[in-house]
Motif scaffolding. Structure first.
Motif, PDB file in Angstrom:
ATOM      1  N   LEU A   1       7.861 -12.827  -3.344  1.00  0.00           N
ATOM      2  CA  LEU A   1       9.038 -12.586  -2.507  1.00  0.00           C
ATOM      3  C   LEU A   1       8.578 -12.106  -1.150  1.00  0.00           C
ATOM      4  CD1 LEU A   1      10.961 -10.876  -5.320  1.00  0.00           C
ATOM      5  CD2 LEU A   1      12.039 -12.563  -3.876  1.00  0.00           C
ATOM      6  N   LYS A   2       9.056 -12.793  -0.104  1.00  0.00           N
ATOM      7  CA  LYS A   2       8.645 -12.381   1.233  1.00  0.00           C
ATOM      8  C   LYS A   2       9.709 -12.779   2.242  1.00  0.00           C
ATOM      9  CE  LYS A   2       5.989 -16.629   1.873  1.00  0.00           C
ATOM     10  NZ  LYS A   2       4.686 -17.254   2.036  1.00  0.00           N
ATOM     11  N   GLU A   3       9.682 -12.107   3.387  1.00  0.00           N
ATOM     12  CA  GLU A   3      10.580 -12.464   4.483  1.00  0.00           C
ATOM     13  C   GLU A   3      10.087 -13.759   5.120  1.00  0.00           C
ATOM     14  OE1 GLU A   3      13.409 -10.861   5.845  1.00  0.00           O
ATOM     15  OE2 GLU A   3      13.422  -9.596   4.058  1.00  0.00           O
ATOM     16  N   THR A   4      11.021 -14.686   5.347  1.00  0.00           N
ATOM     17  CA  THR A   4      10.690 -15.994   5.931  1.00  0.00           C
ATOM     18  C   THR A   4      11.709 -16.292   7.013  1.00  0.00           C
ATOM     19  OG1 THR A   4      10.017 -16.662   3.696  1.00  0.00           O
ATOM     20  CG2 THR A   4      10.198 -18.408   5.326  1.00  0.00           C
ATOM     21  N   ARG A   5      11.263 -16.895   8.115  1.00  0.00           N
ATOM     22  CA  ARG A   5      12.211 -17.232   9.192  1.00  0.00           C
ATOM     23  C   ARG A   5      12.816 -18.609   8.930  1.00  0.00           C
ATOM     24  NH1 ARG A   5      12.509 -13.746  12.937  1.00  0.00           N
ATOM     25  NH2 ARG A   5      13.297 -14.994  14.666  1.00  0.00           N
ATOM     26  N   TYR A   6      14.141 -18.673   9.005  1.00  0.00           N
ATOM     27  CA  TYR A   6      14.870 -19.935   8.796  1.00  0.00           C
ATOM     28  C   TYR A   6      15.861 -20.125   9.933  1.00  0.00           C
ATOM     29  CZ  TYR A   6      13.494 -21.723   4.218  1.00  0.00           C
ATOM     30  OH  TYR A   6      12.817 -22.317   3.177  1.00  0.00           O
ATOM     31  N   THR A   7      16.033 -21.383  10.355  1.00  0.00           N
ATOM     32  CA  THR A   7      17.022 -21.700  11.389  1.00  0.00           C
ATOM     33  C   THR A   7      18.082 -22.619  10.806  1.00  0.00           C
ATOM     34  OG1 THR A   7      15.320 -21.537  13.082  1.00  0.00           O
ATOM     35  CG2 THR A   7      17.366 -22.657  13.704  1.00  0.00           C
ATOM     36  N   ARG A   8      19.338 -22.191  10.879  1.00  0.00           N
ATOM     37  CA  ARG A   8      20.490 -23.007  10.473  1.00  0.00           C
ATOM     38  C   ARG A   8      21.634 -22.669  11.422  1.00  0.00           C
ATOM     39  NH1 ARG A   8      17.053 -24.802   7.770  1.00  0.00           N
ATOM     40  NH2 ARG A   8      16.920 -25.205   5.535  1.00  0.00           N
ATOM     41  N   LEU A   9      22.568 -23.599  11.616  1.00  0.00           N
ATOM     42  CA  LEU A   9      23.762 -23.360  12.442  1.00  0.00           C
ATOM     43  C   LEU A   9      23.372 -22.803  13.822  1.00  0.00           C
ATOM     44  CD1 LEU A   9      26.083 -21.578   9.823  1.00  0.00           C
ATOM     45  CD2 LEU A   9      25.677 -24.019  10.101  1.00  0.00           C
ATOM     46  N   CYS A  10      22.312 -23.357  14.405  1.00  0.00           N
ATOM     47  CA  CYS A  10      21.879 -23.011  15.771  1.00  0.00           C
ATOM     48  C   CYS A  10      21.307 -21.606  15.913  1.00  0.00           C
ATOM     49  CB  CYS A  10      23.007 -23.183  16.807  1.00  0.00           C
ATOM     50  SG  CYS A  10      24.207 -24.480  16.467  1.00  0.00           S
ATOM     51  N   SER A  11      21.072 -20.881  14.797  1.00  0.00           N
ATOM     52  CA  SER A  11      20.479 -19.551  14.977  1.00  0.00           C
ATOM     53  C   SER A  11      19.421 -19.281  13.911  1.00  0.00           C
ATOM     54  CB  SER A  11      21.555 -18.464  14.981  1.00  0.00           C
ATOM     55  OG  SER A  11      22.095 -18.284  13.701  1.00  0.00           O
ATOM     56  N   THR A  12      18.478 -18.435  14.279  1.00  0.00           N
ATOM     57  CA  THR A  12      17.314 -18.153  13.428  1.00  0.00           C
ATOM     58  C   THR A  12      17.411 -16.740  12.886  1.00  0.00           C
ATOM     59  OG1 THR A  12      15.980 -19.636  14.765  1.00  0.00           O
ATOM     60  CG2 THR A  12      14.781 -18.073  13.407  1.00  0.00           C
ATOM     61  N   LYS A  13      17.017 -16.567  11.630  1.00  0.00           N
ATOM     62  CA  LYS A  13      16.967 -15.212  11.070  1.00  0.00           C
ATOM     63  C   LYS A  13      15.806 -15.113  10.094  1.00  0.00           C
ATOM     64  CE  LYS A  13      19.953 -15.724   7.007  1.00  0.00           C
ATOM     65  NZ  LYS A  13      20.979 -15.057   6.212  1.00  0.00           N
ATOM     66  N   SER A  14      15.458 -13.871   9.777  1.00  0.00           N
ATOM     67  CA  SER A  14      14.450 -13.611   8.766  1.00  0.00           C
ATOM     68  C   SER A  14      15.191 -13.296   7.472  1.00  0.00           C
ATOM     69  CB  SER A  14      13.599 -12.420   9.206  1.00  0.00           C
ATOM     70  OG  SER A  14      12.661 -12.114   8.212  1.00  0.00           O
ATOM     71  N   MET A  15      14.754 -13.866   6.351  1.00  0.00           N
ATOM     72  CA  MET A  15      15.462 -13.640   5.082  1.00  0.00           C
ATOM     73  C   MET A  15      14.463 -13.635   3.931  1.00  0.00           C
ATOM     74  SD  MET A  15      17.326 -17.315   4.835  1.00  0.00           S
ATOM     75  CE  MET A  15      16.745 -18.521   3.641  1.00  0.00           C
ATOM     76  N   LEU A  16      14.875 -12.991   2.838  1.00  0.00           N
ATOM     77  CA  LEU A  16      14.013 -12.891   1.661  1.00  0.00           C
ATOM     78  C   LEU A  16      14.005 -14.227   0.922  1.00  0.00           C
ATOM     79  CD1 LEU A  16      12.343 -10.713   0.185  1.00  0.00           C
ATOM     80  CD2 LEU A  16      14.333 -10.315  -1.261  1.00  0.00           C
ATOM     81  N   THR A  17      12.822 -14.724   0.608  1.00  0.00           N
ATOM     82  CA  THR A  17      12.696 -15.981  -0.152  1.00  0.00           C
ATOM     83  C   THR A  17      11.623 -15.814  -1.224  1.00  0.00           C
ATOM     84  OG1 THR A  17      10.934 -16.856   1.243  1.00  0.00           O
ATOM     85  CG2 THR A  17      13.198 -17.407   1.901  1.00  0.00           C
ATOM     86  N   PRO A 166      23.347 -27.374   5.343  1.00  0.00           N
ATOM     87  CA  PRO A 166      24.816 -27.330   5.444  1.00  0.00           C
ATOM     88  C   PRO A 166      25.480 -28.710   5.529  1.00  0.00           C
ATOM     89  CG  PRO A 166      23.771 -25.854   7.051  1.00  0.00           C
ATOM     90  CD  PRO A 166      22.692 -26.722   6.486  1.00  0.00           C
ATOM     91  N   GLY A 167      24.832 -29.638   6.209  1.00  0.00           N
ATOM     92  CA  GLY A 167      25.421 -30.978   6.298  1.00  0.00           C
ATOM     93  C   GLY A 167      26.094 -31.257   7.627  1.00  0.00           C
TER      94      GLY A 167
END
Length: 531
Positions: A1-17, A166-167
């Protein structure tokens, strides 16, 4: 489990994956296998993992819900889960079971038939996992922590996703839309998982018929349908034969309305292989309306166990213990009406008017070590007051629940019936997907309005009721479930809409040991994480 940066809906965030993947990796096993999974927490929040729908015979130690069967895995720590598969066959899933981390920490569990056996339907040409999830632009852990601090509704999700995408209907999303090339005339198995946080979903594929053959890793009598309705926590195995004019077709899903809900639509595209002139836009399905309660009922009333020679079922006929459990949204008072819920109150939720409070140390450890003062074993068999549960107007005394850590204890091998009764307290009636850990249960009946214990049991299906681990109690209605309490341990019971779980729409079942070692809980593992 680690923080990973993801970009969706025009914005980027760090989230647990898990391993940087959203959705997380699929676990592939055969029926009856045993798996050891080491979970290392390199993130910044406490976390646990639950193997949703895996019964874990005699092994609640690896079931996963925080403060129920274990203390959470703190940042920097790790825990070995031993996952014991038994009768499950089909599709399940794993997800985090701590605050709202499951929004990003989840993935499929695919349980293939035992070597030498096969599906009770023709082998599909190919299989596709379809994981539906919620996307929040914000940090999900902060969203629920803020909501619990203010007492108001948590922010809604900003999108739904198919396999992390999201599609086409969302901004900055077209390029990533899930696209699958399919062959004309071939049948595919879609393993559909609703990992969404707070919404039941309608799903369709434009111009194509779906055949539902399994649910929650058990086989059902095939249902031919244009759409499915799937609640958070549920899985469905769905056959689809691509026999239409070669073209591009949308698969789309949107919510069945709750009190509050994300009203966006997620899409994926099936493209036929071969030469043909592609359409300017794929065909779009005509999804049921958000509030179409008839579409929900017409689909769910068709669910029946396969109940064949190879896949028999054993429905309890004589009941030892009956529970009648009201399922309510509530409010708690706040000093100076300073909270963000109705009239300055704090939003809450309850079962039998008790809003569950997480203990300081997990229930399983407290039970096993006979620790005093952690929980009370007097969760009520019925609600404190009977009233017209589904009326438009409610008495004031039903608004405020008691907050407590209460559980119910069952004798080993006793036959249990629980009737879940939805209520319209706060005018907040909605469909509640109730999930029982450690068991699959038979849904022997459901209906609308108030359960009548004289007449309603006469209509029970005791021949081929569906065997599931999560079932949507109808809006302003009831559902009756049965199971044999043959799995000793401590098992969480909760609504799988996560805002309700966070507010206390939970309890736990303690099933006592039987007379022999093989009817008793296993010893705890060598290492248990501290609280």
């Amino acid at each position: 489990l680690k923080e990973t940066r993801y970009t969706r809906l025009c914005s980027t965030k760090s989230m647990l994956t898990v391993n940087g993947m959203f959705p997380g990796p699929a676990l592939h096993v055969h029926k009856g296998d045993r798996l050891i999974v080491n979970v290392r927490n390199e993130g910044k929040y406490n976390v646990t993992i639950h193997w949703h729908g895996v019964k874990q015979p005699r092994n609640p130690w690896s079931d996963g819900p925080e403060y129920v069967t274990q203390c959470p895995i703190q940042p920097g720590a790790n825990f070995n889960y031993e996952i014991i598969f038994s009768t499950e066959e089909g599709t399940l899933w794993w997800h985090a079971h701590s605050d709202w981390s499951r929004a990003t920490v989840h993935g499929p569990i695919i349980i293939h038939p035992k070597i030498g056996t096969t599906y009770p339907y023709p082998k599909p040409h190919a299989e596709l996992p379809i994981v539906m999830a919620s996307w929040f632009k914000g940090d999900v852990m902060e969203i629920i922590q803020t909501a619990l601090a203010t007492g108001g509704e948590p922010n809604q999700s900003d999108a739904f996703t198919f396999n992390g995408q999201p599609g086409d209907l969302y901004p900055c999303s077209k390029a990533g839309t899930l696209k699958t090339v399919v062959d004309y005339g071939k049948t595919y198995l879609l393993r559909i998982i609703n990992a969404i946080m707070n919404e039941e979903m309608f799903l369709m594929v434009a111009n194509h018929t779906l055949t539902v053959v399994g649910m929650d890793a058990a086989y059902i009598k095939p249902i031919r349908t244009s759409y499915i309705m799937i609640t958070p926590g549920q899985t469905m195995d769905v056959l689809i034969t691509f026999n239409q004019a070669p073209s591009h077709y949308y698969m789309a899903a949107r919510a069945y309305a709750g009190v509050t809900y994300d009203n966006t639509t997620t899409t994926a595209i099936f493209r036929y292989s071969g030469n043909y002139s592609a359409p300017s836009t794929p065909s779009f399905p005509n999804l049921p309306n958000y509030t179409d309660i008839n579409a929900v009922t017409n689909f769910t009333k068709q669910l029946r166990a396969l109940a064949s020679k190879d896949h028999p079922i054993d429905v309890p006929k004589h009941i030892d213990t009956r529970l009648f459990v009201t399922v309510s949204s509530n409010t708690l008072p706040c000093a100076n009406n300073s909270c963000a819920g109705p009239n300055g109150s704090r939003l809450s939720a309850s079962l039998n008017n008790i809003s569950f409070v997480n203990p300081k140390i997990d229930l399983l450890q407290a039970y096993y070590q006979k620790l005093k003062g952690i929980y009370k074993a007097n969760f009520p068999m019925e609600p404190p007051y009977f009233f017209n549960f589904t009326a438009d107007v409610m008495p004031d005394n039903v608004l405020t629940p008691m907050t407590a850590t209460k559980v119910r204890v069952f004798k080993y091998n006793s036959n249990v019936e629980i009737v879940f009764q939805g209520t319209n307290v706060l005018n907040a009636a909605e469909n509640h997907p109730m999930h029982v850990h450690g068991y699959s249960f038979f849904v022997v009946g459901f209906g609308f309005g108030n359960f009548d214990n004289e007449t309603d049991p006469k209509g029970y299906n005791l021949v081929d009721p569906p065997e599931v681990n999560t079932y949507g109690v109808p809006t302003n209605g009831w559902a009756a479930i049965r199971f044999k309490a043959d799995n000793p341990g401590v098992w969480f019971v909760h609504c799988h809409l996560d805002r309700h779980m966070s507010w206390g729409m939970d309890t736990a079942l303690i099933v006592k040991n039987g007379a022999t070692l093989s009817a008793s809980m296993r010893q705890p593992p060598h290492y248990l994480n501290p609280c």
